[in-house]
Design an enzyme around this catalytic site. Structure first.
Site, short mmCIF file in Angstrom:
data_model
loop_
_atom_site.label_atom_id
_atom_site.label_comp_id
_atom_site.label_asym_id
_atom_site.label_seq_id
_atom_site.Cartn_x
_atom_site.Cartn_y
_atom_site.Cartn_z
N ARG A 92 0.82 -1.20 0.00
CA ARG A 92 0.00 0.00 0.00
C ARG A 92 0.86 1.25 0.00
NH1 ARG A 92 -4.48 1.48 4.11
NH2 ARG A 92 -2.88 0.88 5.59
N SER A 94 6.93 -4.86 7.62
CA SER A 94 6.44 -5.79 8.65
C SER A 94 7.24 -7.09 8.72
CB SER A 94 4.97 -6.10 8.39
OG SER A 94 4.28 -4.89 8.24
N ASP A 111 4.67 -3.02 11.29
CA ASP A 111 3.21 -2.81 11.23
C ASP A 111 2.58 -2.81 12.63
OD1 ASP A 111 3.72 -5.52 11.58
OD2 ASP A 111 2.08 -6.20 10.32
#
Length: 752
Positions: free
Chosen positions: A374, A438, A492
């Site tokens: 994203r 992450s 994350d």
């Protein structure tokens, strides 16, 4: 187990009503030293259905028309409020003989029905049965003949003593009198035996009375059966029903006209049902044996299934041990002398502050943590009209990029950023950027993160041991189209904590329960021995997925966990994550299903080609299958989509397997989190802790039971901590932008 509600059919034995008849039988067997195990108790109607069901699998209704009358049928579990659960079907014994006991049939009951009822052993009860069954039809005929004789309509008005005697006309007499050819001569013979002198007209009239009584019985029986057939059709949601009714009983078997009348009326009442009537040749005893055989098979299967799933059922004591072991590993990761060999890495993030509301401006955020990537533009506004607005675009990361070279991966990321900047019309602006990455990283500062090792299916070469921020900067330079100010690299989990911390200042823990599993929390600097300084706090990324890599939880790892681990890209690593995260739960289920199929307990013992494919059983299917709103038919459809041809029983077992695997995952996650909140409580030196945990991840958000089980486990294992769970609505991307904004604010304060 079966408690006798009431006696019927002339039985009146004292001391049995209201007791368990199976226990009574057990006592008698023991008394006579008989070595017999009672496995099942069935009604004769159910036995009849099972007998016929052995020969015709469409048989789902049982009907008895004999001394008594009754019907049973297969009802959907979701409609049976008396029984827990809504999966599959269960046979319902209607006991329809009592239909009308509430007055519902008063308008069709005659004076003869009332007289017969008053003279019975159970007046006011079994009124429908008294209009239908062979135990009473002969008596109804006698009462009618008696009245007709008294009124001078028969036998020249001469009543004999036998005609005045209850029970002198039986069903066998009625059947004999209604026989097609010899009926008239039979009638004369029977009436003569009753001390009467019948004329030919008398015999014809008596035959007519018998026909009316037996025809009414067949009509009433057909009407009640039509109601059951209509219900079955509506349950199945079909326009036309094909089914079989298994029948037994002396009246149906011996009466010359009864079956033909019954069939004809049923077909007229339910023209949209194609009904086959199958006579039970072996009575209900064969059916009772069939029920016993099925019960015996299911009991044996149940033992095997329980044995397979037993290791997934974790006791409270076991969960406490997991919590205690996690606590030890957290301490190892913080201490200088043990950190190097700790499985829970406890990585410093250099995130030392949470938002204070003065953050302002435009920030870019990247979010890489799974198969999707994203890019976000985040506009943060401070002051009284404080707000965060986000614009984002999602890009896929193909498998060949995930497992290609590091250069290819970062070039793909920069290509996605370029597309987004062009899409938003901001290609010329040098915006501050927060990079949510992450994967386990060892950070030397907030904008330096060295990849410790790939997880979640990533395997890009030449990345492990390298600074991911440098790799991103180099890829931006290679493209030479735009420049960005990379301020922070964050996990994350940290991003999730910051997102929730923006709304709730009491949020000092972040939890991810999705593709991967991880926790971060704000730790006192004085406890982080690997860093200099004792003042303030810093967010620690625990990377708890590696918990157990030293063998400390081997006692709860099953053979299925070991198979999943051995077949993974990082065998021997991230063992805790492989028991708790969405990436692996579906694969654990698949391994169990293969084992159960090999044991002949699933899918008729046939392992389909699709079941042999690794990754076919995605974790989203667990969430769908375990949904309370899902009927068993829909579970079967999901399994059919996966190429698994399942029966209702298979679907129930698959749902149970999914439940055992996901429940264990939630409990283990809860045990780990309980260790973290207990540590926070001790850090603060309080007896009772109030704290908020920010949570993100598809497993937590989408699974119907995961969040509830996790919360219950934390409450049980950390009773002195009042934990609020706050869902991160905006994912970890917003958190990365907030961390970047906080870092910029703190940097500006430092420069002043």
């Amino acid at each position: 187990q079966g408690v006798l509600l009431s006696w019927t059919k002339h039985f009146k034995v004292r001391g049995v009503q209201g007791t368990d008849v199976v226990s009574c039988l057990h006592k008698s067997l023991q008394k006579h030293k008989a070595n017999v195990d009672v496995l099942a108790m069935v009604n004769d109607t159910v036995g009849t259905m099972m007998t016929c069901g052995y020969d015709d699998q469409r048989c789902e209704v049982g009907l008895i028309i004999g001394t008594g009358t009754n019907a049973c049928y297969m009802e959907e579990m979701r409609h049976i409020d008396l029984v827990e659960g809504d999966e599959g079907r269960m046979c319902i014994n209607t006991e329809w003989g009592a239909f009308g006991d509430d007055g519902a049939l008063d308008d069709i009951r005659t004076e003869f029905d009332r007289e017969l009822d008053l003279g019975s052993l159970n007046p006011g009860k079994q009124l429908f049965e008294k209009m239908i069954s062979s135990l009473y039809l002969g008596e109804l005929v006698r009462l009618i003949l008696l009245k007709m004789t008294k009124e001078g309509l028969l036998f020249n008005g001469k009543v004999s003593a036998p005609l005045l005697t209850k029970g002198k006309i039986e069903m066998k007499h009625v059947s004999a009198m209604e026989k097609y050819k010899e009926g008239l001569s039979n009638t004369k013979e029977i009436l003569t035996e009753l001390g009467l002198s019948p004329s030919e007209d008398d015999c014809i009239a008596v035959q007519h009375v018998c026909t009316i009584v037996s025809f009414r019985s067949a009509n009433l029986c057909a009407a009640a059966l039509a109601a059951i057939l209509t219900r079955l059709r509506e349950n199945k949601k079909v326009l036309r029903l094909r089914t079989t009714v298994g029948i037994d009983g002396g009246l149906y078997k011996t009466h010359p006209q009864y079956p033909k009348r019954l069939h004809k009326v049923v077909r007229r009442l339910v023209p949209n049902c194609d009904v086959r009537f199958l006579l039970s040749q072996s009575g209900s005893a064969k059916g009772a044996a069939m029920v016993t055989a099925v019960a015996y098979r299911l009991a044996a299967q149940r033992k095997q299934i329980d044995a397979v799933l037993a290791p997934f059922l974790l006791s409270l004591e076991t969960l406490r041990e997991v919590k205690d072991k996690m606590r030890i590993e957290l301490e190892y990761g913080l201490k200088r002398e043990t950190q190097a060999r700790a499985t829970v890495k406890m990585l410093p993030t250099y995130v030392c502050g949470t938002p204070d509301g003065t953050e302002n401006g435009k920030f870019l955020a990247l979010d890489l943590g799974g198969t999707n990537f994203r890019v976000l533009l985040v506009k943060i506004r401070s002051g009284r009209r404080r707000s965060v607005r986000m614009y984002n675009k999602i890009f896929a990361i193909p498998l060949e990029i995930m497992q290609g070279t590091g250069e290819e991966l970062f070039d793909h990321i920069v290509q996605c950023i370029a597309d987004f900047l062009e899409y938003m019309g901001i290609k010329g602006a040098r915006l501050p950027l927060g990079f949510t990455f992450s994967f386990p990283c060892r950070q030397a500062s907030i904008d330096k993160g060295t990849l410790v090792g790939w997880t979640k299916g990533f395997k890009a070469t030449d990345c492990e041991g390298e600074d991911v921020v440098d790799m991103l900067r180099e890829a931006i330079k290679r493209r030479n189209e735009f420049d960005l100010d990379i301020v922070a690299v964050v996990n994350d989990t940290v991003g999730t904590m910051m997102t929730c911390g923006y709304e709730d200042p009491n949020c000092e823990i972040g939890l991810i329960a999705g593709t991967g599993s991880n926790v971060c929390y704000m730790e006192d600097m004085k406890n982080i021995e690997i860093l200099e300084g004792n003042e303030g706090k810093m967010c620690i990324n625990t990377e708890w997925g590696g918990f157990g890599d030293n063998g400390c939880i081997d006692n709860i790892r099953t053979k299925y966990d070991k198979e999943v681990d051995e077949g993974s890209l990082n065998a021997g690593k991230q063992r805790y994550e492989k028991m708790t995260s969405g990436m692996y739960l579906g694969e654990i289920v698949r391994q169990i299903l293969i084992d159960l199929t090999k044991q002949g307990l699933l899918f008729r013992g046939q392992i389909s080609e699709s079941l042999t494919k690794r990754g076919i059983f995605e974790t989203k299917f667990l969430s769908q299958i375990e949904s309370d709103r899902l009927a068993l038919l829909q579970v079967r459809r999901i399994l059919q989509q996966l190429g698994l041809d399942s029966t209702c029983e298979d679907s129930i077992i698959v749902k149970e397997v999914c439940g055992a695997v996901s429940r264990r995952a939630a409990q283990l996650c809860g045990a780990g989190l309980a260790a973290v909140v207990e540590k926070k409580r001790e850090n603060r030196g309080v007896e009772h802790l109030q704290i908020t945990v920010g949570v993100d991840g598809t497993l937590y958000k989408l699974h119907p039971h995961f969040s509830r089980v996790l919360q219950e486990t934390v409450k049980e294992l950390a009773p002195h901590c009042d934990v609020t769970f706050m869902l991160s609505e905006d994912g970890s991307g917003k958190g990365a932008a907030l961390i970047t904004a906080v870092a910029k604010r703190l940097h500006n304060i430092g420069q002043k």
